[in-house]
Every structure is written in C-alpha cells, then in structure tokens.
Design a protein around this motif. Structure first.
Motif, PDB file in Angstrom:
ATOM      1  N   SER A  74       8.596  -5.227  11.783  1.00 54.21           N
ATOM      2  CA  SER A  74       8.134  -6.485  11.981  1.00 54.21           C
ATOM      3  C   SER A  74       6.912  -5.931  12.864  1.00 54.21           C
ATOM      4  O   SER A  74       7.145  -5.538  13.782  1.00 54.21           O
ATOM      5  CB  SER A  74       8.760  -7.588  12.654  1.00 54.21           C
ATOM      6  OG  SER A  74       8.158  -8.794  12.805  1.00 54.21           O
ATOM      7  N   LYS A  75       5.620  -6.612  12.378  1.00 54.94           N
ATOM      8  CA  LYS A  75       4.515  -6.464  13.410  1.00 54.94           C
ATOM      9  C   LYS A  75       4.405  -7.402  14.281  1.00 54.94           C
ATOM     10  O   LYS A  75       3.382  -7.349  15.104  1.00 54.94           O
ATOM     11  CB  LYS A  75       3.363  -6.344  12.386  1.00 54.94           C
ATOM     12  CG  LYS A  75       2.832  -5.260  11.824  1.00 54.94           C
ATOM     13  CD  LYS A  75       3.590  -5.027  10.229  1.00 54.94           C
ATOM     14  CE  LYS A  75       3.584  -3.833   9.914  1.00 54.94           C
ATOM     15  NZ  LYS A  75       4.335  -3.760   8.611  1.00 54.94           N
TER      16      LYS A  75
ATOM     17  N   ASN B 205      -8.208  -4.278  11.049  1.00 56.80           N
ATOM     18  CA  ASN B 205      -7.030  -5.203  11.371  1.00 56.80           C
ATOM     19  C   ASN B 205      -7.571  -6.264  11.847  1.00 56.80           C
ATOM     20  O   ASN B 205      -7.910  -6.304  13.040  1.00 56.80           O
ATOM     21  CB  ASN B 205      -6.171  -4.352  12.058  1.00 56.80           C
ATOM     22  CG  ASN B 205      -5.050  -5.323  12.291  1.00 56.80           C
ATOM     23  OD1 ASN B 205      -4.419  -5.737  13.159  1.00 56.80           O
ATOM     24  ND2 ASN B 205      -4.131  -5.633  11.005  1.00 56.80           N
TER      25      ASN B 205
ATOM     26  N   TYR C 240      -0.196  -5.030   6.049  1.00 56.72           N
ATOM     27  CA  TYR C 240      -0.518  -4.270   7.047  1.00 56.72           C
ATOM     28  C   TYR C 240       0.253  -3.149   7.330  1.00 56.72           C
ATOM     29  O   TYR C 240       1.536  -3.422   7.863  1.00 56.72           O
ATOM     30  CB  TYR C 240      -0.774  -5.070   8.191  1.00 56.72           C
ATOM     31  CG  TYR C 240      -1.171  -4.114   9.710  1.00 56.72           C
ATOM     32  CD1 TYR C 240      -2.306  -3.359   9.742  1.00 56.72           C
ATOM     33  CD2 TYR C 240      -0.339  -4.336  10.668  1.00 56.72           C
ATOM     34  CE1 TYR C 240      -2.644  -2.684  10.615  1.00 56.72           C
ATOM     35  CE2 TYR C 240      -0.622  -3.596  11.812  1.00 56.72           C
ATOM     36  CZ  TYR C 240      -1.944  -2.766  11.801  1.00 56.72           C
ATOM     37  OH  TYR C 240      -2.150  -1.598  12.963  1.00 56.72           O
TER      38      TYR C 240
ATOM     39  N   ARG D  57      13.800  -7.086   6.015  1.00 54.44           N
ATOM     40  CA  ARG D  57      12.770  -6.468   5.491  1.00 54.44           C
ATOM     41  C   ARG D  57      13.167  -5.445   4.701  1.00 54.44           C
ATOM     42  O   ARG D  57      14.172  -4.827   4.975  1.00 54.44           O
ATOM     43  CB  ARG D  57      11.976  -5.875   6.800  1.00 54.44           C
ATOM     44  CG  ARG D  57      10.686  -6.428   7.281  1.00 54.44           C
ATOM     45  CD  ARG D  57      10.240  -5.770   8.553  1.00 54.44           C
ATOM     46  NE  ARG D  57       8.696  -6.175   8.446  1.00 54.44           N
ATOM     47  CZ  ARG D  57       7.736  -5.647   7.984  1.00 54.44           C
ATOM     48  NH1 ARG D  57       8.062  -4.661   7.121  1.00 54.44           N
ATOM     49  NH2 ARG D  57       6.432  -5.971   8.002  1.00 54.44           N
TER      50      ARG D  57
ATOM     51  N   ALA E  91       4.480  -8.828   2.091  1.00 55.65           N
ATOM     52  CA  ALA E  91       4.536  -7.666   1.265  1.00 55.65           C
ATOM     53  C   ALA E  91       5.941  -7.096   1.416  1.00 55.65           C
ATOM     54  O   ALA E  91       6.261  -6.089   0.811  1.00 55.65           O
ATOM     55  CB  ALA E  91       3.515  -6.732   1.651  1.00 55.65           C
ATOM     56  N   ASP E  92       6.786  -7.400   2.451  1.00 55.96           N
ATOM     57  CA  ASP E  92       7.882  -6.853   2.974  1.00 55.96           C
ATOM     58  C   ASP E  92       9.027  -7.203   2.414  1.00 55.96           C
ATOM     59  O   ASP E  92      10.251  -6.833   2.645  1.00 55.96           O
ATOM     60  CB  ASP E  92       7.856  -6.992   4.414  1.00 55.96           C
ATOM     61  CG  ASP E  92       8.153  -8.199   4.874  1.00 55.96           C
ATOM     62  OD1 ASP E  92       7.950  -9.073   4.103  1.00 55.96           O
ATOM     63  OD2 ASP E  92       8.094  -8.580   6.074  1.00 55.96           O
TER      64      ASP E  92
ATOM     65  N   PRO F   2      -0.895 -10.393   1.933  1.00 61.44           N
ATOM     66  CA  PRO F   2      -1.782  -9.585   2.932  1.00 61.44           C
ATOM     67  C   PRO F   2      -0.638  -8.475   3.346  1.00 61.44           C
ATOM     68  O   PRO F   2       0.570  -8.443   3.295  1.00 61.44           O
ATOM     69  CB  PRO F   2      -1.625 -10.653   4.276  1.00 61.44           C
ATOM     70  CG  PRO F   2      -0.508 -11.574   3.787  1.00 61.44           C
ATOM     71  CD  PRO F   2      -0.383 -11.732   2.404  1.00 61.44           C
TER      72      PRO F   2
ATOM     73  N   GLU G 254       2.041  -1.291   4.900  1.00 63.48           N
ATOM     74  CA  GLU G 254       3.301  -1.669   4.266  1.00 63.48           C
ATOM     75  C   GLU G 254       3.577  -0.603   2.858  1.00 63.48           C
ATOM     76  O   GLU G 254       4.211  -0.876   1.867  1.00 63.48           O
ATOM     77  CB  GLU G 254       3.291  -3.017   3.508  1.00 63.48           C
ATOM     78  CG  GLU G 254       3.207  -4.292   4.563  1.00 63.48           C
ATOM     79  CD  GLU G 254       4.315  -4.479   5.277  1.00 63.48           C
ATOM     80  OE1 GLU G 254       5.436  -3.789   5.055  1.00 63.48           O
ATOM     81  OE2 GLU G 254       4.495  -5.381   6.269  1.00 63.48           O
TER      82      GLU G 254
ATOM     83  N   LYS H  42      -2.895 -10.961  10.327  1.00 60.76           N
ATOM     84  CA  LYS H  42      -2.625 -11.763   9.201  1.00 60.76           C
ATOM     85  C   LYS H  42      -2.921 -13.046   8.702  1.00 60.76           C
ATOM     86  O   LYS H  42      -3.307 -13.344   7.538  1.00 60.76           O
ATOM     87  CB  LYS H  42      -0.894 -11.954   9.408  1.00 60.76           C
ATOM     88  CG  LYS H  42      -0.260 -12.713   8.065  1.00 60.76           C
ATOM     89  CD  LYS H  42       1.042 -13.010   7.956  1.00 60.76           C
ATOM     90  CE  LYS H  42       1.581 -13.533   6.714  1.00 60.76           C
ATOM     91  NZ  LYS H  42       2.857 -14.296   6.912  1.00 60.76           N
TER      92      LYS H  42
ATOM     93  N   GLN I 180      10.570  -9.871   2.303  1.00 65.09           N
ATOM     94  CA  GLN I 180      11.569 -10.915   3.001  1.00 65.09           C
ATOM     95  C   GLN I 180      11.462 -12.075   2.260  1.00 65.09           C
ATOM     96  O   GLN I 180      12.497 -12.939   2.291  1.00 65.09           O
ATOM     97  CB  GLN I 180      10.971 -11.167   4.254  1.00 65.09           C
ATOM     98  CG  GLN I 180      11.470  -9.863   5.432  1.00 65.09           C
ATOM     99  CD  GLN I 180      11.320 -10.402   6.778  1.00 65.09           C
ATOM    100  OE1 GLN I 180      10.006 -10.511   7.230  1.00 65.09           O
ATOM    101  NE2 GLN I 180      12.145 -10.732   7.586  1.00 65.09           N
TER     102      GLN I 180
ATOM    103  N   ASP J 152      -5.329  -4.962   5.127  1.00 67.58           N
ATOM    104  CA  ASP J 152      -5.567  -5.576   6.766  1.00 67.58           C
ATOM    105  C   ASP J 152      -5.739  -4.544   7.506  1.00 67.58           C
ATOM    106  O   ASP J 152      -5.321  -4.344   8.520  1.00 67.58           O
ATOM    107  CB  ASP J 152      -4.655  -6.646   7.203  1.00 67.58           C
ATOM    108  CG  ASP J 152      -5.160  -7.208   8.238  1.00 67.58           C
ATOM    109  OD1 ASP J 152      -6.528  -7.079   8.857  1.00 67.58           O
ATOM    110  OD2 ASP J 152      -4.484  -7.949   9.051  1.00 67.58           O
TER     111      ASP J 152
HETATM  112  N1  UDP Z   1       0.433  -8.553   8.367  1.00 70.25           N
HETATM  113  C1  UDP Z   1      -0.928  -8.460   7.967  1.00 70.25           C
HETATM  114  N2  UDP Z   1      -1.827  -8.150   9.224  1.00 70.25           N
HETATM  115  C2  UDP Z   1      -1.027  -8.028  10.303  1.00 70.25           C
HETATM  116  C3  UDP Z   1       0.083  -8.137  10.497  1.00 70.25           C
HETATM  117  C4  UDP Z   1       1.018  -8.412   9.365  1.00 70.25           C
HETATM  118  O1  UDP Z   1      -1.499  -8.565   6.956  1.00 70.25           O
HETATM  119  O2  UDP Z   1      -1.818  -7.665  11.170  1.00 70.25           O
HETATM  120  C5  UDP Z   1       1.206  -8.786   6.982  1.00 70.25           C
HETATM  121  C6  UDP Z   1       2.284  -7.917   6.838  1.00 70.25           C
HETATM  122  O3  UDP Z   1       2.040  -6.684   6.211  1.00 70.25           O
HETATM  123  C7  UDP Z   1       3.468  -8.721   6.055  1.00 70.25           C
HETATM  124  C8  UDP Z   1       3.309 -10.066   6.508  1.00 70.25           C
HETATM  125  O4  UDP Z   1       1.860 -10.024   7.337  1.00 70.25           O
HETATM  126  O5  UDP Z   1       3.336  -8.612   4.826  1.00 70.25           O
HETATM  127  C9  UDP Z   1       4.270 -10.632   7.611  1.00 70.25           C
HETATM  128  O6  UDP Z   1       4.204  -9.486   8.505  1.00 70.25           O
HETATM  129  P1  UDP Z   1       5.690  -9.161   9.473  1.00 70.25           P
HETATM  130  O7  UDP Z   1       6.563  -8.932   8.331  1.00 70.25           O
HETATM  131  O8  UDP Z   1       5.455  -8.085  10.337  1.00 70.25           O
HETATM  132  O9  UDP Z   1       5.953 -10.580  10.127  1.00 70.25           O
HETATM  133  P2  UDP Z   1       7.494 -11.206  10.158  1.00 70.25           P
HETATM  134  O10 UDP Z   1       8.001 -11.383   8.767  1.00 70.25           O
HETATM  135  O11 UDP Z   1       8.182 -10.354  11.086  1.00 70.25           O
HETATM  136  O12 UDP Z   1       7.171 -12.695  11.033  1.00 70.25           O
END
Ligand code: UDP
Ligand code: MG
Length: 334
Positions: free
Chosen positions: A208-209, A74, A11, A203, A98-99, A9, A13, A77, A101, A46
């Motif tokens: 982060s979203k 959107n 968003y 990241r 996708a980030d 997924p 990225e 996630k 991490q 997304d």
């Molecule tokens: N993502 C998504 N839709 C959203 C928010 C996030 O598909 O509305 C995806 C984002 O692109 C990433 C993954 O979910 O691939 C995790 O998001 P993020 O890294 O922001 O979260 P964290 O790692 O900080 O928990």
C-alpha cells in the motif's frame, strides 16, 4: 450504443497491471455482450518510478480499448483520479484501483443499478483481507468521526471504487478545489446513490502506498475539507475555559479577602498559565490548518499537469477523450 469508461489511477503498479487488465478485459467482453456497451479503460500513470507506464503502453498496443494518460509527476491518487475523470468521456464512468483489491467483476452489477436509474453506485467493503487490525480500526474510527462532523456524511467503509452516471460526473467536474478529498466530493454530488456490498481482497502485488502518516494527513484533509467543526470546537473550548477561569478568579479573590493573601499558589498559577497556553496553541493550530488550505487555494495552480494523453486506438476516429485536442499541447487543466 452507450459507452463505459473505466478510470484506473496507478502508481508503481507494474507488477499488478497485466493481471488487472486480463481480469478487466474479461469483464469488458461480458459487459459488451450483456449490456451492449462500448467499453474503454483509461490508465493514469501517476508519475510511477517503475515500469508501470511501459506496461500501460504495451497494453494499449495490444488492446484497442486501452487509453493511457501520463502525469508530469506523482500528484497523488486524488489528483490522478481527477485527471482521469476529466479526460474520460462516456455515459458511465467507473473508478477502480489497479491493485486488484476491488474486484472488476463487480462492474456488471454496478451497470445494472445504473441502468435502473442510479447515478452513483459505490462498493461498500464488508471485509478487508490482508489489512492489519490497526488499519481496520483507524479506518473505521475515521469514517465514524467524519459521520459526526460533516454535513455531507461519507458512507462508511466505502472507497473510491464506484460507477458514476454522466450527470454525476459532470457535477463532479465542476468541483475544482485543490485540496481534494474525493470520497467527500463524490458524496457531495448527491443524486441517486446506491451501495453494493463486496469483500475486499488483499493486494495482488506490492505494498500500500498509504502509510500511517499519509493516512493521518488524508484524514485531516477529509475533516478540514468537509467540516468547520474543529473551528467551532476552538470557540467552545475557549468559552469553557474563560468561564471556568472566571469562577476560579472569584474563588481566589474571595479567599484572599477572607483569609488574606499569603503569597502561595505558585502551582495553581503555573497550571492555569500552562493550560491556557495549551488551549490557545491548539486553537491557533486549528486555525492554521484552515489558513494553510486557504493559502494553497488562493494560488490557483492547475490541479495537475499532463505529460502525455493517448486515446484508445478504437476511438481515433473521433469520439473518445475529452478535449484531447487541447490537451495534446500538454497543458494542465485547472
Ligand atoms: N495511487 C496513485 N497515486 C499515489 C498513490 C496511489 O495513483 O500517489 C493509486 C495506486 O496505484 C492504487 C490506488 O491509488 O491503484 C490505491 O492505492 P493503495 O492500494 O496504495 O491504497 P490502499 O488500497 O492501501 O488504500
Ligand atoms: Mg490498495
């Protein structure tokens, strides 16, 4: 030959995707050689507002193993992931952010456990680079509270990064609730689960979203979807205060009988009224949280809407994505 589908997924990225795909492609080559598997990646856009979808399409044009799915807007996630998992058709499915991490290089070891008969192989983070102490603390606290409250405890420090066997995927697909706390749903499925410890990187690009407000709502979602403990808490707090009030009433009554009533006690009166008012509002609020979710569930809306689903070039001959024919009509799946 068995098939592997990686669901990603994404968003906003755009900055990370190429790098992500380069690393994933290397892993694919390795997997294809070592395990004799046919690999495919499904990128789910997304509703990004940057060039994510353009990047995805160019990756699809240059690599026959890439399929893309674009959601109508959107959806968040959890739903993007659901859409991807619904569309994926493979013997094993991997979910990864996708980030970067979560390292794609871990996928071969997931596959090894899957080959040994595990249905769900998930990554457990031993460290979380690039995250603030506050985020680490709140995240740790959340998992521990969930552990206490829920009947299907979510494993600690585990994100969505995991591999699922076909039967685990099929089971997951049968859970069609609208309020989706994916980590809980993954665990609910059960079967043979296995954890692989890894170090979480920072990241690759972007931010982060999930800000704290979103995380708080995420935590509420987790607790209310998998536990009715707060509702019970309201009952017990109510019972407790009723008991205490009764004892206090006896005391006030006895005092009035023995010493006469001198019309005092305004502070205690206020205190009791405010306290009970507070407890009642809290209980109402808890009930409201659940009621709101029941309300949303009763509307029976589709979980997401697909704008465009394009299978990987390699698969145009037939296998590939589930229901691509029925989804070509751009309908949502409920
Ligand atoms: N993502 C998504 N839709 C959203 C928010 C996030 O598909 O509305 C995806 C984002 O692109 C990433 C993954 O979910 O691939 C995790 O998001 P993020 O890294 O922001 O979260 P964290 O790692 O900080 O928990
Ligand atoms: Mg991330």
């Amino acid at each position: 030959m068995s098939r592997l589908c990686v669901v990603v997924p994404a968003y906003n990225e755009g900055e990370s995707l190429r790098e992500f795909h380069a690393r994933l492609a290397t892993v694919f080559d390795q997997v294809a050689g070592k395990f004799d598997m046919q690999c495919e990646v499904l990128y789910v856009d997304d509703g990004s507002r940057d060039d994510t979808y353009v990047v995805m399409c160019s990756l699809r044009d240059s690599d026959a193993r890439v399929a893309t799915l674009k959601l109508a807007r959107n959806f968040g996630k959890e739903l993007a992931l659901t859409a991807g998992l619904d569309a994926a058709d493979a013997d094993a499915v991997v979910v990864i952010d996708a980030d970067l991490q979560d390292p794609p290089e871990l996928i071969p070891s997931f596959i090894e456990y899957w080959r040994e008969g595990c249905d769900v192989v998930y990554g457990t983070r031993s460290t979380r680079a690039g995250e603030t102490p506050l985020k680490k603390f709140t995240s740790a606290a959340f998992y521990r509270v969930m552990e206490k409250l829920s009947a299907t405890p979510v494993p600690r420090d585990t994100g969505d990064f995991r591999l699922m066997s076909r039967r685990a995927l099929d089971a997951l697909r049968r859970l069609r609730e609208r309020q989706r706390f994916m980590k809980g749903l993954f665990t609910w499925v059960g079967y043979r689960q296995k954890s692989v410890v890894y170090e979480r990187d920072a990241r690759f690009a972007g931010e982060s979203k999930f800000n704290y407000w979103r995380l708080w709502n995420f935590a509420l979602e987790g607790i209310t979807s998998f536990s009715t403990a707060p509702l019970k808490l309201a009952t017990y707090v109510g019972l407790g205060t009723a008991g205490l009030s009764f004892v206090y009433a006896l005391w006030v009554f006895g005092k009035a009988l023995l010493l006469g009533d001198r019309v005092q006690g305004y502070p205690t009166l206020m205190l009791v009224i405010l306290f009970l008012g507070g407890v009642q509002l809290m209980a109402l609020g808890m009930i409201g949280e659940y009621l709101g979710r029941i309300y949303i569930e009763t509307k029976q809306r589709p979980l997401y809407l697909i704008d465009e689903l394009i299978p990987a070039a390699r698969d145009e001959t037939g296998i590939s994505l589930q229901n691509s024919a029925s989804q070509a009509g751009k309908v949502g799946v409920n």
